[in-house]
Write a protein that holds these residues in place. Structure first.
Motif, PDB file in Angstrom:
ATOM      1  N   LEU A  27       0.846  -0.969   0.361  1.00  0.00           N
ATOM      2  CA  LEU A  27      -0.080   0.323   0.326  1.00  0.00           C
ATOM      3  C   LEU A  27       1.031   1.052  -0.119  1.00  0.00           C
ATOM      4  CD1 LEU A  27      -2.584   1.662   0.475  1.00  0.00           C
ATOM      5  CD2 LEU A  27      -2.553   1.246   2.955  1.00  0.00           C
ATOM      6  N   ILE A  28       2.327   1.448   1.136  1.00  0.00           N
ATOM      7  CA  ILE A  28       2.831   1.544   1.318  1.00  0.00           C
ATOM      8  C   ILE A  28       3.318   3.007  -0.943  1.00  0.00           C
ATOM      9  CG2 ILE A  28       4.880   2.890   2.177  1.00  0.00           C
ATOM     10  CD1 ILE A  28       3.758   1.866   4.292  1.00  0.00           C
ATOM     11  N   TRP A  29       4.284   1.804  -1.278  1.00  0.00           N
ATOM     12  CA  TRP A  29       4.082   1.732  -2.685  1.00  0.00           C
ATOM     13  C   TRP A  29       4.420   2.319  -3.555  1.00  0.00           C
ATOM     14  CZ3 TRP A  29       4.797   0.598  -7.274  1.00  0.00           C
ATOM     15  CH2 TRP A  29       6.081   0.377  -8.144  1.00  0.00           C
ATOM     16  N   VAL A  30       2.351   2.038  -3.275  1.00  0.00           N
ATOM     17  CA  VAL A  30       1.096   2.622  -4.317  1.00  0.00           C
ATOM     18  C   VAL A  30       1.435   3.883  -4.094  1.00  0.00           C
ATOM     19  CG1 VAL A  30      -1.200   2.042  -5.783  1.00  0.00           C
ATOM     20  CG2 VAL A  30       0.427  -0.088  -4.890  1.00  0.00           C
ATOM     21  N   ASN A  31       1.119   4.440  -2.938  1.00  0.00           N
ATOM     22  CA  ASN A  31       0.665   5.217  -2.947  1.00  0.00           C
ATOM     23  C   ASN A  31       2.357   6.266  -3.141  1.00  0.00           C
ATOM     24  OD1 ASN A  31      -1.553   5.132  -1.957  1.00  0.00           O
ATOM     25  ND2 ASN A  31      -1.206   5.133   0.204  1.00  0.00           N
ATOM     26  N   THR A  32       3.306   5.823  -2.727  1.00  0.00           N
ATOM     27  CA  THR A  32       4.637   6.887  -2.671  1.00  0.00           C
ATOM     28  C   THR A  32       5.126   6.938  -4.502  1.00  0.00           C
ATOM     29  OG1 THR A  32       5.562   5.862  -0.760  1.00  0.00           O
ATOM     30  CG2 THR A  32       7.040   6.860  -3.271  1.00  0.00           C
ATOM     31  N   LEU A  33       3.743   5.994  -5.066  1.00  0.00           N
ATOM     32  CA  LEU A  33       3.523   6.039  -6.735  1.00  0.00           C
ATOM     33  C   LEU A  33       2.404   7.459  -7.256  1.00  0.00           C
ATOM     34  CD1 LEU A  33       4.705   5.424  -9.577  1.00  0.00           C
ATOM     35  CD2 LEU A  33       2.629   3.769  -9.241  1.00  0.00           C
ATOM     36  N   LEU A  34       1.848   7.093  -6.561  1.00  0.00           N
ATOM     37  CA  LEU A  34       0.532   8.218  -7.043  1.00  0.00           C
ATOM     38  C   LEU A  34       0.413   9.395  -6.519  1.00  0.00           C
ATOM     39  CD1 LEU A  34      -2.259   5.452  -6.567  1.00  0.00           C
ATOM     40  CD2 LEU A  34      -1.377   6.376  -8.517  1.00  0.00           C
TER      41      LEU A  34
END
Length: 443
Positions: free
Chosen positions: A256-263
């Protein structure tokens, strides 16, 4: 999990769950640490491209030497100050893990990872935090003054703040800092202790050192946008380890953190470019790079507490607000050379307060923000953390800069600043063009 959020009288509390060492978690943490370390050379390129050509080498050197000064100071006493057994919730026992010696023997752990791996990961955080600070005083600080400040700031500002914000009870020592354990503010990877602290500290440094010669009248445009874009890309790449590694586990929460760091930076870049186009008539590469960094800054504290939708909203807010904020230095007359205040302070505030607004109770933090039915309970805690961390960093950094200015000297001479700080401080230049000869006619 190595550590988890639980509810304690309706409040978010971070507690450690001690398990055996997990090789997957350890591999992810060590990989993340390497990614975080890469951010400092990335920052060197980012900052180096933003200054004038006569100061590029000095700007890059300020980041690179921070790896050495902050790295050694962290190993000797910094880690103990941050994660040693708490003295009144204010600072860790500075001798408990001195030189990291006690972390080598007996296989001590932090959750499911070796304590030594955790110390190395956090050391890379300390390095990038110190290097970030240099952006506020580009092209006018003595190298000896910067080296002294980098050590003192880590030990007297960053390490105590890391204790307040990161040292939960049971993490490396039985008792930790007051912001995470008593105030119950949430900060995944340093929205307060890195972003707000660096922004507020940078403001203090810019005030103490004063403006560059010609600020507001002479052009001070970035000399190499290719370096800036390269640096921004490396920062974004490293930020995945910066944020996702802070989960300390390789699982759903880290994903989740990885995806949020992308978006979040994607949304922030679009918002910055939109504001820039409407305001100035052009969407620039500097705006794209700065917008991405603004989004990364904002998602740093909130990446583990919000949904992907919340991450994009926070990114949009940060991109628009930071794009507007960077112009205020000309209104106020404060020479924050590379927009540390406008991007990192403002972005850090938005990301930290955004938890109080957009925290999703379905995440591992189990906290509900204002727009998820949680009222203002978490919002006021986040606001207090921002105010206290910002005030402490500003005051301590102002004091350190003032003392160093009056003792060893923090600002180069006007002659050195005018002719070029690279030659004055390092007897080198970033670009040696002496061998380039003009083409002869007829050849």
């Amino acid at each position: 999990m190595a550590w988890e959020w639980c509810r304690n009288k309706g409040r978010a509390t971070l507690s450690l769950v001690v398990l055996e060492i997990n090789t997957g978690d350890t591999a992810w943490l060590l990989t993340s640490a390497a990614l975080v370390l890469l951010m400092t050379p990335g920052l060197a390129f980012f900052y180096g491209g933003m200054v004038r050509s006569k100061g590029v080498l000095n700007m890059i050197m300020m980041s690179f030497v921070s790896i050495a000064t902050a790295g050694v100071a962290w190993a000797i006493v910094g880690y103990s100050e941050a994660f040693g057994n708490s003295i009144g919730g204010i600072i860790g026992n500075p001798f408990q893990f001195a030189f990291l010696d006690s972390l080598v023997y007996g296989d001590p752990t932090v959750g499911t990872v070796p304590a030594l791996a955790f110390a190395g990961f956090q050391g890379c955080f300390a390095i990038i935090a110190v290097a970030l600070l240099s952006g506020a005083i580009a092209e006018r600080a003595t190298f000896r003054g910067w080296m002294a400040l980098s050590v003192l700031w880590l030990l007297l500002v960053y390490a105590p703040l890391a204790h307040w914000v990161f040292a939960s009870n049971g993490l490396s020592a039985p008792r930790g800092g007051w912001i995470v354990n008593s105030l119950h503010a949430i900060d995944l990877a340093g929205g307060t202790t890195i972003e707000v602290a660096c922004g507020a500290g940078g403001l203090a440094l810019a005030i103490v050192l004063g403006r560059r010669i010609g600020f507001g009248s002479a052009p001070m445009r970035p000399h190499n946008m290719t370096l800036v874009m390269l640096g921004a890309g490396l920062l974004w790449f490293g930020w995945f380890g910066f944020n996702s590694g802070s989960a300390l586990v390789s699982g759903t929460w880290a994903a989740l953190i990885w995806v949020n760091t992308l978006l979040a930076p994607c949304a922030a870049m679009l918002a910055w470019l939109f504001v820039e186009k409407r305001r100035d008539g052009h969407a620039t590469s500097l705006g794209a790079a700065s917008g991405a960094v603004a989004g990364l800054v904002a998602i740093t504290p909130s990446g583990g507490a919000v949904s992907p939708l919340g991450a994009m909203v926070i990114g949009l807010l940060a991109g628009a607000a930071c794009s507007w904020a960077v112009s205020l230095k000309f209104v106020w007359g404060v020479d924050d050379s590379l927009d540390l205040v406008g991007v990192h302070l403002v972005g850090g505030i938005i990301g930290t307060l955004g938890i109080g607004l957009f925290a999703d109770p379905r995440t591992a933090t189990r906290v509900a923000g204002l727009f998820y039915g949680g009222g203002v309970d978490q919002l006021w805690r986040q606001a207090v953390a921002v105010l206290v961390v910002g005030a402490f960093s500003f005051g301590m950094t102002w004091l350190l800069a003032t003392v160093l200015t009056r003792t060893i000297g923090m600002r180069v001479s006007p002659e050195a600043e005018t002719s070029g700080i690279d030659l004055a401080e390092h007897s080198e230049v970033g670009y040696d063009l002496t061998s380039v000869q003009p083409a002869r006619r007829g050849v």
